[in-house]
Write an enzyme that holds these catalytic residues in place. Structure first.
Site, PDB file in Angstrom:
ATOM      1  N   GLY A   1      35.613  51.565  34.286  1.00 38.66           N
ATOM      2  CA  GLY A   1      34.819  50.543  34.973  1.00 38.66           C
ATOM      3  C   GLY A   1      33.817  51.235  35.879  1.00 38.66           C
TER       4      GLY A   1
ATOM      5  CB  VAL B   1      42.223  58.220  29.785  1.00 38.39           C
ATOM      6  CG1 VAL B   1      43.242  57.345  29.066  1.00 38.39           C
ATOM      7  CG2 VAL B   1      42.375  59.670  29.362  1.00 38.39           C
TER       8      VAL B   1
ATOM      9  CE  LYS C   1      44.323  47.732  29.933  1.00 38.93           C
ATOM     10  NZ  LYS C   1      45.561  47.028  30.269  1.00 38.93           N
TER      11      LYS C   1
ATOM     12  CB  SER D   1      35.536  48.440  32.022  1.00 33.83           C
ATOM     13  OG  SER D   1      35.810  49.598  31.276  1.00 33.83           O
TER      14      SER D   1
ATOM     15  CB  VAL E   1      30.704  44.470  31.427  1.00 32.74           C
ATOM     16  CG1 VAL E   1      30.566  45.911  31.044  1.00 32.74           C
ATOM     17  CG2 VAL E   1      31.878  43.814  30.744  1.00 32.74           C
TER      18      VAL E   1
ATOM     19  N   GLY F   1      26.283  40.133  42.583  1.00 35.50           N
ATOM     20  CA  GLY F   1      25.549  41.037  43.454  1.00 35.50           C
ATOM     21  C   GLY F   1      26.352  42.218  43.952  1.00 35.50           C
TER      22      GLY F   1
ATOM     23  CG  PHE G   1      27.170  37.183  47.579  1.00 40.06           C
ATOM     24  CD1 PHE G   1      26.118  37.009  46.701  1.00 40.06           C
ATOM     25  CD2 PHE G   1      28.451  37.346  47.058  1.00 40.06           C
ATOM     26  CE1 PHE G   1      26.338  36.978  45.323  1.00 40.06           C
ATOM     27  CE2 PHE G   1      28.684  37.320  45.688  1.00 40.06           C
ATOM     28  CZ  PHE G   1      27.627  37.138  44.820  1.00 40.06           C
TER      29      PHE G   1
ATOM     30  CG  PHE H   1      48.098  51.778  27.089  1.00 37.49           C
ATOM     31  CD1 PHE H   1      47.501  50.808  27.881  1.00 37.49           C
ATOM     32  CD2 PHE H   1      49.477  51.944  27.164  1.00 37.49           C
ATOM     33  CE1 PHE H   1      48.265  50.003  28.728  1.00 37.49           C
ATOM     34  CE2 PHE H   1      50.249  51.146  28.008  1.00 37.49           C
ATOM     35  CZ  PHE H   1      49.632  50.183  28.792  1.00 37.49           C
TER      36      PHE H   1
ATOM     37  CD  GLN I   1      38.006  37.392  47.138  1.00 38.94           C
ATOM     38  OE1 GLN I   1      37.304  38.039  46.372  1.00 38.94           O
ATOM     39  NE2 GLN I   1      37.812  37.351  48.436  1.00 38.94           N
TER      40      GLN I   1
ATOM     41  CG  HIS J   1      35.397  33.474  42.973  1.00 35.06           C
ATOM     42  ND1 HIS J   1      34.630  32.329  42.992  1.00 35.06           N
ATOM     43  CD2 HIS J   1      34.544  34.506  43.098  1.00 35.06           C
ATOM     44  CE1 HIS J   1      33.352  32.678  43.122  1.00 35.06           C
ATOM     45  NE2 HIS J   1      33.277  33.987  43.188  1.00 35.06           N
TER      46      HIS J   1
ATOM     47  CG  LEU K   1      33.064  34.211  38.750  1.00 32.95           C
ATOM     48  CD1 LEU K   1      34.050  33.782  39.818  1.00 32.95           C
ATOM     49  CD2 LEU K   1      32.542  35.596  39.049  1.00 32.95           C
TER      50      LEU K   1
ATOM     51  CD  GLU L   1      30.607  34.296  47.402  1.00 31.01           C
ATOM     52  OE1 GLU L   1      31.810  34.269  47.109  1.00 31.01           O
ATOM     53  OE2 GLU L   1      30.155  34.945  48.353  1.00 31.01           O
TER      54      GLU L   1
ATOM     55  NE  ARG M   1      33.893  35.580  46.578  1.00 31.52           N
ATOM     56  CZ  ARG M   1      33.605  36.584  45.767  1.00 31.52           C
ATOM     57  NH1 ARG M   1      34.527  37.481  45.471  1.00 31.52           N
ATOM     58  NH2 ARG M   1      32.402  36.709  45.256  1.00 31.52           N
TER      59      ARG M   1
ATOM     60  CG  HIS N   1      37.498  36.833  41.866  1.00 30.77           C
ATOM     61  ND1 HIS N   1      36.835  36.842  40.654  1.00 30.77           N
ATOM     62  CD2 HIS N   1      36.667  37.447  42.735  1.00 30.77           C
ATOM     63  CE1 HIS N   1      35.658  37.428  40.794  1.00 30.77           C
ATOM     64  NE2 HIS N   1      35.538  37.817  42.040  1.00 30.77           N
TER      65      HIS N   1
ATOM     66  NE  ARG O   1      36.204  41.564  46.057  1.00 32.98           N
ATOM     67  CZ  ARG O   1      35.151  41.095  45.371  1.00 32.98           C
ATOM     68  NH1 ARG O   1      33.917  41.376  45.773  1.00 32.98           N
ATOM     69  NH2 ARG O   1      35.313  40.351  44.302  1.00 32.98           N
TER      70      ARG O   1
ATOM     71  CG  ASN P   1      31.476  44.102  50.970  1.00 35.20           C
ATOM     72  OD1 ASN P   1      30.279  44.388  50.977  1.00 35.20           O
ATOM     73  ND2 ASN P   1      32.143  43.814  52.072  1.00 35.20           N
TER      74      ASN P   1
END
Ligand SMILES: Cc1cc2nc3c(=O)[nH]c(=O)nc-3n(C[C@H](O)[C@H](O)[C@H](O)COP(=O)(O)OP(=O)(O)OC[C@H]3O[C@@H](n4cnc5c(N)ncnc54)[C@H](O)[C@@H]3O)c2cc1C
Length: 569
Positions: free
Chosen positions: A14, A37, A39, A45, A48, A53, A120, A160, A234, A236, A246, A249, A280, A349, A384, A388
């Site tokens: 990611g 590595v 999976k 990941s 994406v 933001g 945000f 994996f 969290q 959302h 999702l 926001e 949130r 979330h 969070r 961020n």
């Protein structure tokens, strides 16, 4: 068994993993051998899926300040964030935005040509940098592109990882399965970085991808490392009903309203000043209060919910700023936000907790770092702020990359813990693949998610959490470790059973932490302890593994400037 060697192995591709691999390569001028590595195919990941933001202070000349970003984050965290870490993060984030720009990131821009930023939740200045509503996808593509300039980086797609190898003192590598061939693989490495993302899939109603199954957290836990603040999940405020996909926001950042069954903008009752752009935790509680008090909307499949109203923004703005939201609601619900209200409710979330690290991302095991959503530094504390996370993935990916590269340069030991490898091979190919049992693992996963959706959601009680803990412990004992598909190549059935081990353990840790924490702070709301309790609970929880289940201990919160005060928005 196949064995390969790397100087640094990064678990996860990611934003955090890619940024870490890139930085380790940059600081070593491409001389270190770095393996990633992952999976999934790297670009699949969860990062994406980030839409809205990436926070950073870009415009001090227009009134934004680093101190402002620090304060918003600390207040948003309900004062559980470590303030030295927040300062380091906020000071580093602006440079990350510019670096991405140099690597080709197509940031949305203002008419004057400067990089655009949008409001945000919980931020007092519009500091979420964006690229329409496809931020994560374009950031990932940019980093993946930049990595292609470093032939020293090798990506092991669809491997994996199953365990962390250590000699008791230092990190020595990992074990895993090459999913394509089914072969057991051992990666010997001098340093490692856990960047395996969050635990979203312990819930059923979640915005998270199906691979967010807490594997990295479980691996760290099994290796004896502490998981910090896991009770803080969290929710959302705008998960599309019924799928949980999702609605970013940014929909509210661009001016969208939240409405109840009477079309009323109910947030004025709960956050007079910030309204829909309160943090949130506040917005999710407000939505659930509306629903619980009978002011919800009857959503698809009869699910009670509230609505996001974008109609007043007009088609042009929706098409320019929120094209993906429109596409998703049209595809999945057959409604067009240009004309219709979108049905939503809070969805799991983000995992605020994670592998316990110090200020520089180091875990309790020498040679091993953690970054991104899998790590808990802690910057998010109990809640969070939106935008961020992608920024922290960039900042802490970079820090972990620098630290791991320096460590490898200084330490040149080798060797590999053979007994541990044999035990792990037995766990996978013996106890699990050839496991006997008659309980369907997919049924166990569904039951787990239903328990968590019911008892560990926005509003919690001691009674509900105890019931959930008992039920999850019951599921752990069931004979689900059986794989009906015995093929060697691409055995996703085996993969899912191994993931389920991680999910059940992560859920148990969340529940144990939540039951112990007898206060309400950030996203953790106990109806039986409705107040924040700074005298007894201004402290991070740490869970370590024992035979009897997670053992909790507590570590202090670092406060530099900002003493806790009441949060008002
Ligand atoms: C729908 C959605 C939208 C979001 N939008 C925003 C936003 O606009 N702004 C923001 O700041 N944040 C946003 N977030 C949060 C943010 O995107 C994530 O917290 C962040 O991208 C996580 O990145 P990561 O690098 O830590 O892990 P991820 O991107 O989750 O990647 C995890 C990686 O670990 C690998 N992995 C996991 N387990 C194993 C294993 N056992 N073996 C090998 N590999 C493994 C996976 O293959 C994957 O590559 C959003 C999150 C979601 C779900």
């Amino acid at each position: 068994m196949d064995r390969i060697d790397h100087d640094i192995v990064v678990l996860g591709s990611g934003l955090a993993g890619l940024r870490a691999a890139l930085e380790a390569s940059r600081v070593s001028h491409g001389r270190l051998d770095v393996g990633i590595v992952t999976k999934v195919q790297a670009m699949r990941s969860h990062s994406v899926a980030a839409e809205g933001g990436t926070a950073a202070v870009l415009y001090p000349d227009e009134g934004d300040t680093l101190d402002g970003h620090v304060w918003d984050t600390v207040k948003g965290s309900d004062f559980l964030a470590d303030q030295d870490a927040v300062e380091l993060f906020v000071n580093t984030a602006p440079e990350e935005i510019r670096l991405l720009e140099r690597w080709g990131m197509p940031w949305s821009r203002r008419p004057d040509g400067r990089i655009a930023q949008r409001p945000f939740g919980g931020h007092e200045f519009p500091r979420a940098t964006f690229a329409a509503d496809k931020v994560g996808f374009l950031e990932m593509q940019t980093l993946y592109g930049a990595i292609q300039g470093f032939p020293n980086v090798r990506v092991h797609h669809e491997w994996f990882a199953t365990s962390i190898l250590s000699d008791g003192e230092r990190f020595r590598g990992i074990t895993g399965i090459d999913l394509k061939s089914g072969d057991f693989v051992v990666v010997r490495a001098k340093a490692g970085i856990i960047a395996t993302g969050g635990a979203g899939r312990i819930f059923g109603f979640t915005t998270h991808g199906h691979h967010s199954t807490a594997d990295g957290l479980y691996m760290a836990y099994r290796a004896g490392l502490g998981l910090k603040d896991m009770e803080f999940i969290q929710f959302h405020p705008t998960g599309l009903v019924p799928s949980g996909i999702l609605i970013t926001e940014a929909a509210r950042g661009e001016g969208g309203y939240l409405v109840n069954r009477d079309g009323e903008r109910f947030m004025k009752r709960y956050a007079e000043r910030k309204l829909e752009l309160a943090p949130r935790d506040v917005v999710s509680r407000s939505e659930m209060t509306e629903i619980n008090e009978g002011r919800g909307i009857d959503g698809p499949e009869g699910i009670p919910c509230v609505g996001v109203d974008l109609r007043h923004l007009g088609k042009e703005k929706i098409l320019e700023r929120l094209p993906q939201i429109r596409e998703v609601t049209m595809k999945f619900l057959g409604i067009d936000p240009v004309d219709d209200i979108i049905p939503i409710k809070p969805a799991a979330h983000f995992t605020m907790g994670g592998v316990h690290t110090d200020l520089r991302g180091a875990t309790e095991l020498k040679g091993l770092w953690a970054a991104g959503e899998a790590a808990c530094v802690s910057i998010h504390g109990a809640n969070r702020l939106g935008s961020n996370s992608t920024s922290i993935c960039l900042v802490y990916g970079r820090i972990a990359g620098v630290e791991a590269a320096a460590y490898v340069k200084a330490w040149q030991g080798d060797g590999i813990p053979k007994v541990q490898i044999l035990e792990e091979e037995g766990r996978i190919y013996g106890a699990t693949l050839r496991g006997t049992g008659d309980v369907n693992p997919y049924d166990v996963r569904d039951r787990l998610q239903a328990i968590m959706d019911r008892d560990a959601y926005v509003f919690r009680t001691g009674e509900g959490l105890s019931r959930a803990l008992k039920a999850v412990r019951g599921l752990k004992e069931e004979a689900y470790r059986q794989v009906s598909d015995k093929v060697k190549e691409y055995n996703t059935n085996l993969l899912h059973v191994l993931e389920l081990d991680a999910l059940l353990n992560a859920a148990e840790i969340v529940l144990v932490g939540a039951l112990a924490r007898q206060e309400s702070r950030g996203a953790h709301t106990r109806l039986d302890y409705p107040k924040r309790d700074d005298v007894n609970w201004l402290t991070h929880s740490l869970a370590h593994r024992t035979a009897a289940g997670p053992r909790l201990s507590y570590v202090p919160v670092t406060i530099t400037k900002h003493q806790p005060v009441e949060r008002k928005y």
